[in-house]
Motif scaffolding. Sequence first.
Motif, PDB file in Angstrom:
ATOM      1  N   TYR A 184      26.158   4.327  29.895  1.00  0.00           N
ATOM      2  CA  TYR A 184      27.751   4.071  29.849  1.00  0.00           C
ATOM      3  C   TYR A 184      28.332   2.794  29.941  1.00  0.00           C
ATOM      4  O   TYR A 184      29.241   2.415  29.391  1.00  0.00           O
ATOM      5  CB  TYR A 184      28.466   5.039  30.480  1.00  0.00           C
ATOM      6  N   GLU A 185      28.180   2.020  31.046  1.00  0.00           N
ATOM      7  CA  GLU A 185      28.576   0.850  31.586  1.00  0.00           C
ATOM      8  C   GLU A 185      28.632  -0.352  30.591  1.00  0.00           C
ATOM      9  O   GLU A 185      29.035  -1.304  30.573  1.00  0.00           O
ATOM     10  CB  GLU A 185      28.197   0.482  33.190  1.00  0.00           C
ATOM     11  N   THR A 221      30.362  -0.688  24.409  1.00  0.00           N
ATOM     12  CA  THR A 221      31.921  -1.093  24.144  1.00  0.00           C
ATOM     13  C   THR A 221      32.876   0.142  24.461  1.00  0.00           C
ATOM     14  O   THR A 221      32.484   1.171  24.366  1.00  0.00           O
ATOM     15  CB  THR A 221      31.930  -1.650  22.671  1.00  0.00           C
ATOM     16  N   LYS A 222      34.167  -0.509  24.241  1.00  0.00           N
ATOM     17  CA  LYS A 222      35.263   0.503  24.204  1.00  0.00           C
ATOM     18  C   LYS A 222      35.019   1.699  23.030  1.00  0.00           C
ATOM     19  O   LYS A 222      35.106   2.800  23.530  1.00  0.00           O
ATOM     20  CB  LYS A 222      36.577  -0.069  24.000  1.00  0.00           C
ATOM     21  N   SER A 223      34.767   1.392  21.952  1.00  0.00           N
ATOM     22  CA  SER A 223      34.567   2.495  20.933  1.00  0.00           C
ATOM     23  C   SER A 223      33.456   3.109  21.276  1.00  0.00           C
ATOM     24  O   SER A 223      33.458   4.410  20.841  1.00  0.00           O
ATOM     25  CB  SER A 223      34.525   1.640  19.440  1.00  0.00           C
ATOM     26  N   GLU A 224      32.645   2.641  21.537  1.00  0.00           N
ATOM     27  CA  GLU A 224      31.291   3.261  21.868  1.00  0.00           C
ATOM     28  C   GLU A 224      31.425   4.495  23.049  1.00  0.00           C
ATOM     29  O   GLU A 224      30.994   5.508  23.098  1.00  0.00           O
ATOM     30  CB  GLU A 224      29.976   2.320  22.256  1.00  0.00           C
ATOM     31  N   LYS A 225      32.324   3.757  23.942  1.00  0.00           N
ATOM     32  CA  LYS A 225      32.500   4.679  24.989  1.00  0.00           C
ATOM     33  C   LYS A 225      33.352   6.041  24.650  1.00  0.00           C
ATOM     34  O   LYS A 225      33.161   6.986  25.307  1.00  0.00           O
ATOM     35  CB  LYS A 225      33.260   3.972  26.297  1.00  0.00           C
ATOM     36  N   ASN A 226      34.437   5.717  23.774  1.00  0.00           N
ATOM     37  CA  ASN A 226      35.007   6.891  23.210  1.00  0.00           C
ATOM     38  C   ASN A 226      34.091   8.007  22.470  1.00  0.00           C
ATOM     39  O   ASN A 226      34.224   9.143  22.501  1.00  0.00           O
ATOM     40  CB  ASN A 226      35.997   6.269  22.142  1.00  0.00           C
ATOM     41  N   ASP A 246      32.109   9.788  25.240  1.00  0.00           N
ATOM     42  CA  ASP A 246      33.045  10.700  25.880  1.00  0.00           C
ATOM     43  C   ASP A 246      33.256  11.785  25.099  1.00  0.00           C
ATOM     44  O   ASP A 246      33.393  13.271  25.592  1.00  0.00           O
ATOM     45  CB  ASP A 246      34.472  10.054  26.141  1.00  0.00           C
ATOM     46  N   THR A 263      37.075  10.277  16.723  1.00  0.00           N
ATOM     47  CA  THR A 263      36.869   9.299  17.985  1.00  0.00           C
ATOM     48  C   THR A 263      37.501   7.764  17.476  1.00  0.00           C
ATOM     49  O   THR A 263      37.523   6.946  18.336  1.00  0.00           O
ATOM     50  CB  THR A 263      35.376   8.978  18.349  1.00  0.00           C
ATOM     51  N   SER A 317      36.803   5.951  14.986  1.00  0.00           N
ATOM     52  CA  SER A 317      35.754   4.763  14.938  1.00  0.00           C
ATOM     53  C   SER A 317      35.349   5.028  13.301  1.00  0.00           C
ATOM     54  O   SER A 317      35.961   5.934  12.587  1.00  0.00           O
ATOM     55  CB  SER A 317      34.417   4.988  15.615  1.00  0.00           C
TER      56      SER A 317
END
Length: 282
Positions: free
Chosen positions: A13-14, A17-22, A25, A46, A48
């Motif tokens: 997770y860390e 990227t922001k879109s990948e975290k979306n 989630d 998402t 994306s």
Amino acid sequence: MKQQVLPILSSAYENLTKSEKNIADYISEHKEMIMRETVAEIAKHTGSSEITISRFCKKVGFSGLQELKIALAAELSSAIETPYQEINVKDNEEVVGRKIFRNITDGLQDTLKILDFSLISAAVDLLGKARRVAIYGFGNSATVCKDLETRFLRFGMAVQSFSDVHMQVTSAALLSREDVVIAVSHTGANKDILESLKIARKNGAKIIGITSYAQSELAHIADIALVGMGREVEYRSEAAASRLIHMAIGDIIYTCLAIKMPQEYQTNLQKMRAVIAQRRLK
């Protein structure tokens, strides 16, 4: 790593990227729903693109969405997910204790799902043949390193842990292709450790990494990356939780070494017990 979707997403997770975290989630929060959704539908939910969904699946270790779904379906059918036990200010000592123990147990079980035991076997083989072993780590990870050093001494190994950056680079500069480095880092992103590992690698030493993030720089630079994850809760950092998980990974390696080196282990253990017994009060 084994194909266990939810632990893998948590581990990676860390480094997403922001879109990948979306996307991560969304998968975690809609586990049942995504089994019926297409790439286009997941992309829409998402915010994306379909290409991003495909790249995301490959980044976390799957050939595509279909393989991720198959792994997730098997995971959901074989286990009941347990929620994080958040600690809050109103909890008394007993409740805090129960939640901490539960989260440690869950973290160990999460790690067991993703730990690749063929890599454990490879690590044991490397250590069994090593001329000497250097162990690098800072902060909480330094306590794991000291524990590993204490245990491996029982095999008569030339082993030493280093938690000072200057001593680490000095150690790394003196290593050879007959030596092994164990690097312990929760994030796998500590610049000083990574620099020491580059020096060690340049000298031909093999690297075993123990970290909480499968996509970390440490995991990429290591010859063998062992990933263990602790559950993060309020009032208790994930780094602190990972310390116990990483010690457990060290215990697995230690025990497997003892099994492979029974004569050395038993002989050295008897010698140690004899001298320690002399230090006790009669």
